[in-house]
Design a protein around this motif. Structure first.
Motif, short mmCIF file in Angstrom:
data_model
loop_
_atom_site.label_atom_id
_atom_site.label_comp_id
_atom_site.label_asym_id
_atom_site.label_seq_id
_atom_site.Cartn_x
_atom_site.Cartn_y
_atom_site.Cartn_z
N ASP A 14 80.27 40.86 66.36
CA ASP A 14 79.86 42.07 67.11
C ASP A 14 78.91 41.74 68.26
O ASP A 14 78.45 42.64 68.96
CB ASP A 14 79.17 43.07 66.17
N HIS A 15 78.58 40.46 68.41
CA HIS A 15 77.63 40.07 69.46
C HIS A 15 78.21 38.95 70.32
O HIS A 15 77.74 37.81 70.26
CB HIS A 15 76.30 39.62 68.84
N LEU A 69 67.14 44.29 78.08
CA LEU A 69 67.81 45.59 78.09
C LEU A 69 67.03 46.55 77.18
O LEU A 69 66.25 47.36 77.66
CB LEU A 69 69.27 45.44 77.65
N ALA A 70 67.26 46.47 75.87
CA ALA A 70 66.53 47.34 74.96
C ALA A 70 65.16 46.77 74.64
O ALA A 70 64.20 47.49 74.44
CB ALA A 70 67.33 47.53 73.69
N ASP A 71 65.09 45.45 74.60
CA ASP A 71 63.86 44.80 74.18
C ASP A 71 64.01 43.30 74.45
O ASP A 71 65.10 42.84 74.75
CB ASP A 71 63.67 45.03 72.66
N VAL A 74 64.78 38.34 70.43
CA VAL A 74 64.39 37.02 69.91
C VAL A 74 65.63 36.18 69.57
O VAL A 74 65.61 34.96 69.75
CB VAL A 74 63.48 37.20 68.66
N VAL A 75 66.71 36.84 69.11
CA VAL A 75 67.92 36.09 68.74
C VAL A 75 68.58 35.53 70.00
O VAL A 75 69.00 34.37 70.03
CB VAL A 75 68.89 36.97 67.92
N GLU B 23 64.05 36.41 62.46
CA GLU B 23 64.17 37.68 63.19
C GLU B 23 65.27 38.55 62.58
O GLU B 23 65.07 39.76 62.39
CB GLU B 23 64.49 37.38 64.67
N LEU B 24 66.42 37.94 62.25
CA LEU B 24 67.52 38.75 61.71
C LEU B 24 67.18 39.30 60.32
O LEU B 24 67.55 40.43 59.99
CB LEU B 24 68.81 37.92 61.66
N ARG B 27 64.67 42.22 60.67
CA ARG B 27 65.26 43.49 61.11
C ARG B 27 65.82 44.30 59.94
O ARG B 27 66.05 45.49 60.05
CB ARG B 27 66.39 43.23 62.12
N ARG B 44 68.26 52.45 71.37
CA ARG B 44 68.45 51.95 72.74
C ARG B 44 69.75 51.16 72.82
O ARG B 44 70.08 50.41 71.91
CB ARG B 44 67.27 51.05 73.15
N THR B 45 70.45 51.33 73.92
CA THR B 45 71.71 50.62 74.07
C THR B 45 71.49 49.23 74.66
O THR B 45 70.53 49.00 75.40
CB THR B 45 72.70 51.39 74.96
N GLU B 46 72.41 48.32 74.29
CA GLU B 46 72.34 46.95 74.82
C GLU B 46 73.60 46.67 75.63
O GLU B 46 74.01 47.50 76.43
CB GLU B 46 72.18 45.98 73.65
N VAL B 51 77.95 49.56 69.71
CA VAL B 51 78.26 48.38 68.89
C VAL B 51 76.99 47.60 68.56
O VAL B 51 76.71 47.32 67.39
CB VAL B 51 79.27 47.44 69.61
N ASP B 52 76.23 47.25 69.58
CA ASP B 52 75.03 46.44 69.33
C ASP B 52 73.75 47.20 69.73
O ASP B 52 72.81 46.61 70.26
CB ASP B 52 75.12 45.10 70.07
N VAL B 54 70.19 49.02 69.55
CA VAL B 54 68.95 48.54 68.94
C VAL B 54 68.16 49.76 68.47
O VAL B 54 68.02 50.74 69.21
CB VAL B 54 68.15 47.74 69.97
N PHE B 56 64.60 51.38 66.85
CA PHE B 56 63.16 51.21 66.63
C PHE B 56 62.63 52.43 65.89
O PHE B 56 62.97 53.57 66.21
CB PHE B 56 62.42 51.09 67.97
N ARG B 66 61.36 47.18 64.72
CA ARG B 66 62.80 47.11 64.99
C ARG B 66 63.54 47.02 63.66
O ARG B 66 63.20 46.19 62.81
CB ARG B 66 63.14 45.90 65.87
#
Lengths: 124, 132
Positions: A14-15, A69-71, A74-75, B23-24, B27, B44-46, B51-52, B54, B56, B66
């Motif tokens: 998905d990324h 974009l959103a933030d 970190v990944v 980090e993952l 979350r 918030r959209t990326e 799909v991805d 974000v 908060f 997050r």
């Protein structure tokens, strides 16, 4: 590096931007190191590592600004930095001036593909 | 000295891999201790909206966390939440919500060791004694 790109696509379907970040990081280091080869036939491991660290720094800067974009992701940052570090391996292994052109072309291609991929995903 | 220096990139890959996994997993909210009133849930959209995205969550108006989509979708302003660190149970008002690792967090648990293995192998190859 293609093994890593493939693994990223399998691990994070998905990324798709993650592979772009990895490629952009690798391309940045490869390009820089290839230029370094113009002056040093065989760059010392310390120099190669310093260049990778510089690429990590540039990556952090772009992630915090144009790709924020959103933030600050970190990944994204982690994967592009891993790409930047992975690109040092051919040079640690003994890349020479004869391989310089291939390195420059590979670096520019990876950088273009990586950044282009991210920009394309952002615009889509 | 040169032999030691070639291990620096490997050490960086290990550290960066830990950063990605950390980090993952963070979350998913599982490692976090959370307590307070939800004052905002922000989506918030990326790169790929829907799909991805974000998510908060803001607690007590001053702590932004997050979180993964299922948590963000479950919470809304005014919810009282309580959770101890490393617990998989999130108390939302009087309800208990079970937390789980996201597909990305799970994938990072095999992907990052694979990266370490590749980096370790490449480092060992560079330290191989050269032929006479």
């Amino acid at each position: 590096m293609s093994v890593v790109v493939l693994a990223i696509h399998v691990a994070f379907p998905d990324h798709p931007d993650y592979a772009g970040h990895f490629a952009a990081g690798a391309g940045m280091t490869l390009g820089g190191l290839s230029v370094l080869l113009l002056w040093h036939e065989k760059p010392a491991p310390g120099r190669a590592t310093m260049l990778a660290l510089a690429a990590v720094g540039v990556g952090a800067l772009t992630e915090a600004t144009i790709f924020r974009l959103a933030d600050f992701d970190v990944v994204d940052f982690g994967l592009q930095s891993i790409g930047a570090v992975f690109a040092t391996y051919p040079f640690l292994y003994g890349a020479t001036i004869e391989r310089n052109l291939i390195g420059i072309l590979a670096g520019l291609a990876l950088l273009a593909v990586g950044v282009g991929h991210i920009v394309w995903l952002t615009d889509a | 000295m040169r032999r030691a220096l070639v291990w620096v990139p490997f050490a960086l890959v290990v550290a960066l891999g830990l950063l990605v996994v950390g980090e993952l997993v963070l979350r998913t909210a599982i490692p976090r201790e959370l307590a307070g009133t939800v004052t905002a849930v922000d989506r918030r959209t990326e790169d790929q909206p829907g799909v991805d995205d974000v998510w908060f969550v803001t607690l007590d108006g001053n702590r932004e966390v997050r979180v993964e989509r299922p948590i963000g979708e479950r919470l809304e302003s005014g919810d009282e939440i309580v959770k101890t660190a490393w617990s998989r149970n999130l108390h939302v008002n009087d309800e208990e919500v079970r937390l789980s690792l996201s597909p990305e967090a799970r994938a990072s648990l095999w992907f990052v060791p694979l990266i370490w293995l590749l980096a370790g192998g490449l480092t060992l190859a560079t330290t191989r004694p050269s032929e006479p």
